[in-house]
Motif scaffolding. Structure first.
Motif, PDB file in Angstrom:
ATOM      1  N   UNK A  88     -19.174 128.424  -8.524  1.00 22.15           N
ATOM      2  CA  UNK A  88     -17.742 128.658  -8.390  1.00 22.15           C
ATOM      3  C   UNK A  88     -17.202 127.785  -7.260  1.00 22.15           C
ATOM      4  N   UNK A  89     -15.874 127.652  -7.156  1.00 26.52           N
ATOM      5  CA  UNK A  89     -15.306 126.848  -6.051  1.00 26.52           C
ATOM      6  C   UNK A  89     -15.522 127.476  -4.669  1.00 26.52           C
ATOM      7  N   UNK A  90     -16.035 128.692  -4.641  1.00 27.64           N
ATOM      8  CA  UNK A  90     -16.238 129.398  -3.376  1.00 27.64           C
ATOM      9  C   UNK A  90     -17.294 128.729  -2.499  1.00 27.64           C
ATOM     10  N   UNK A  91     -18.338 128.165  -3.109  1.00 28.22           N
ATOM     11  CA  UNK A  91     -19.449 127.573  -2.360  1.00 28.22           C
ATOM     12  C   UNK A  91     -19.798 126.185  -2.896  1.00 28.22           C
ATOM     13  N   UNK A  92     -20.284 125.341  -2.022  1.00 31.35           N
ATOM     14  CA  UNK A  92     -20.763 124.009  -2.424  1.00 31.35           C
ATOM     15  C   UNK A  92     -22.284 124.068  -2.534  1.00 31.35           C
ATOM     16  N   UNK A  93     -22.808 123.560  -3.629  1.00 30.25           N
ATOM     17  CA  UNK A  93     -24.223 123.685  -3.959  1.00 30.25           C
ATOM     18  C   UNK A  93     -25.127 123.065  -2.899  1.00 30.25           C
ATOM     19  N   UNK A  94     -24.727 121.922  -2.343  1.00 33.15           N
ATOM     20  CA  UNK A  94     -25.573 121.250  -1.352  1.00 33.15           C
ATOM     21  C   UNK A  94     -25.791 122.128  -0.125  1.00 33.15           C
ATOM     22  N   UNK A  95     -24.690 122.722   0.350  1.00 31.93           N
ATOM     23  CA  UNK A  95     -24.785 123.589   1.525  1.00 31.93           C
ATOM     24  C   UNK A  95     -25.542 124.872   1.197  1.00 31.93           C
ATOM     25  N   UNK A  96     -25.359 125.401  -0.005  1.00 34.11           N
ATOM     26  CA  UNK A  96     -26.047 126.629  -0.403  1.00 34.11           C
ATOM     27  C   UNK A  96     -27.554 126.414  -0.434  1.00 34.11           C
ATOM     28  N   UNK A  97     -27.992 125.250  -0.896  1.00 33.28           N
ATOM     29  CA  UNK A  97     -29.427 124.968  -0.947  1.00 33.28           C
ATOM     30  C   UNK A  97     -30.020 124.970   0.461  1.00 33.28           C
ATOM     31  N   UNK A  98     -29.342 124.313   1.391  1.00 33.01           N
ATOM     32  CA  UNK A  98     -29.856 124.239   2.766  1.00 33.01           C
ATOM     33  C   UNK A  98     -29.803 125.605   3.446  1.00 33.01           C
ATOM     34  N   UNK A  99     -28.661 126.264   3.390  1.00 34.69           N
ATOM     35  CA  UNK A  99     -28.502 127.579   4.025  1.00 34.69           C
ATOM     36  C   UNK A  99     -29.402 128.601   3.344  1.00 34.69           C
ATOM     37  N   UNK A 100     -29.509 128.526   2.024  1.00 36.40           N
ATOM     38  CA  UNK A 100     -30.373 129.452   1.288  1.00 36.40           C
ATOM     39  C   UNK A 100     -31.826 129.291   1.682  1.00 36.40           C
ATOM     40  N   UNK A 101     -32.265 128.060   1.815  1.00 36.50           N
ATOM     41  CA  UNK A 101     -33.642 127.798   2.239  1.00 36.50           C
ATOM     42  C   UNK A 101     -33.894 128.375   3.626  1.00 36.50           C
TER      43      UNK A 101
ATOM     44  N   UNK B 235     -20.679 130.531   4.822  1.00 33.19           N
ATOM     45  CA  UNK B 235     -22.085 130.229   4.573  1.00 33.19           C
ATOM     46  C   UNK B 235     -23.024 131.098   5.412  1.00 33.19           C
ATOM     47  N   UNK B 236     -22.515 131.623   6.534  1.00 27.08           N
ATOM     48  CA  UNK B 236     -23.316 132.569   7.301  1.00 27.08           C
ATOM     49  C   UNK B 236     -23.579 133.823   6.457  1.00 27.08           C
ATOM     50  N   UNK B 237     -22.628 134.195   5.604  1.00 23.24           N
ATOM     51  CA  UNK B 237     -22.819 135.308   4.677  1.00 23.24           C
ATOM     52  C   UNK B 237     -23.934 135.027   3.682  1.00 23.24           C
ATOM     53  N   UNK B 238     -24.047 133.786   3.235  1.00 23.70           N
ATOM     54  CA  UNK B 238     -25.145 133.391   2.340  1.00 23.70           C
ATOM     55  C   UNK B 238     -26.468 133.585   3.066  1.00 23.70           C
ATOM     56  N   UNK B 239     -26.528 133.101   4.304  1.00 24.99           N
ATOM     57  CA  UNK B 239     -27.743 133.250   5.099  1.00 24.99           C
ATOM     58  C   UNK B 239     -28.108 134.730   5.252  1.00 24.99           C
ATOM     59  N   UNK B 240     -27.140 135.547   5.647  1.00 28.51           N
ATOM     60  CA  UNK B 240     -27.394 136.980   5.836  1.00 28.51           C
ATOM     61  C   UNK B 240     -27.815 137.663   4.544  1.00 28.51           C
ATOM     62  N   UNK B 241     -27.145 137.352   3.453  1.00 23.30           N
ATOM     63  CA  UNK B 241     -27.456 137.972   2.166  1.00 23.30           C
ATOM     64  C   UNK B 241     -28.898 137.671   1.746  1.00 23.30           C
ATOM     65  N   UNK B 242     -29.300 136.426   1.911  1.00 21.80           N
ATOM     66  CA  UNK B 242     -30.662 136.049   1.534  1.00 21.80           C
ATOM     67  C   UNK B 242     -31.686 136.579   2.536  1.00 21.80           C
TER      68      UNK B 242
END
Length: 111
Positions: free
Chosen positions: A46-59, A15-22
């Motif tokens: 995809x099974x790679x990421x969970x939507x709940x965590x992506x929303x928080x980390x993405x924000x 999820x740190x990669x999600x943060x960095x990418x965004x």
């Protein structure tokens, strides 16, 4: 950038990669912002990421990117404008941008 490269990044960094990418995507990667956000949205299905965590980390990634952009503008903005004001052809554009900013400022802040 291919989606496989992003998948590999997320496999390694999670999820740190999600943060960095965004954060980096909105800050300066020369790719449209919609592509950056849509790629994470796709991968959250995809099974790679969970939507709940992506929303928080993405924000948090997007807010960090906007805050960084604001601080950069606040710290080096005047020097940036001064530098480009001496370049040929830039004065007119800077004058128009300044006039537009003043106009918008008057509308929103009743000056």
């Amino acid at each position: 950038m291919e989606i496989d490269v992003l998948k590999n990044l997320l496999n390694e960094l999670g999820y740190f990669g999600v943060f960095l990418w965004l954060w980096l995507g909105m800050l300066g990667i020369p790719v449209p912002n919609e592509v950056v956000v849509a790629s994470i949205g796709y991968l959250s299905t995809t099974p790679l990421l969970k939507i709940e965590k992506v929303i928080i980390i993405g924000y948090l990634g997007l807010i960090s990117s906007l805050t960084t952009s604001y601080l950069l503008g606040r710290i080096v903005g005047k020097r940036f404008v001064r530098y480009f004001s001496i370049k040929p052809g830039s004065k007119s554009s800077l004058r128009k941008a300044s006039k537009f900013n003043k106009k918008i400022s008057c509308v929103f802040f009743n000056h």
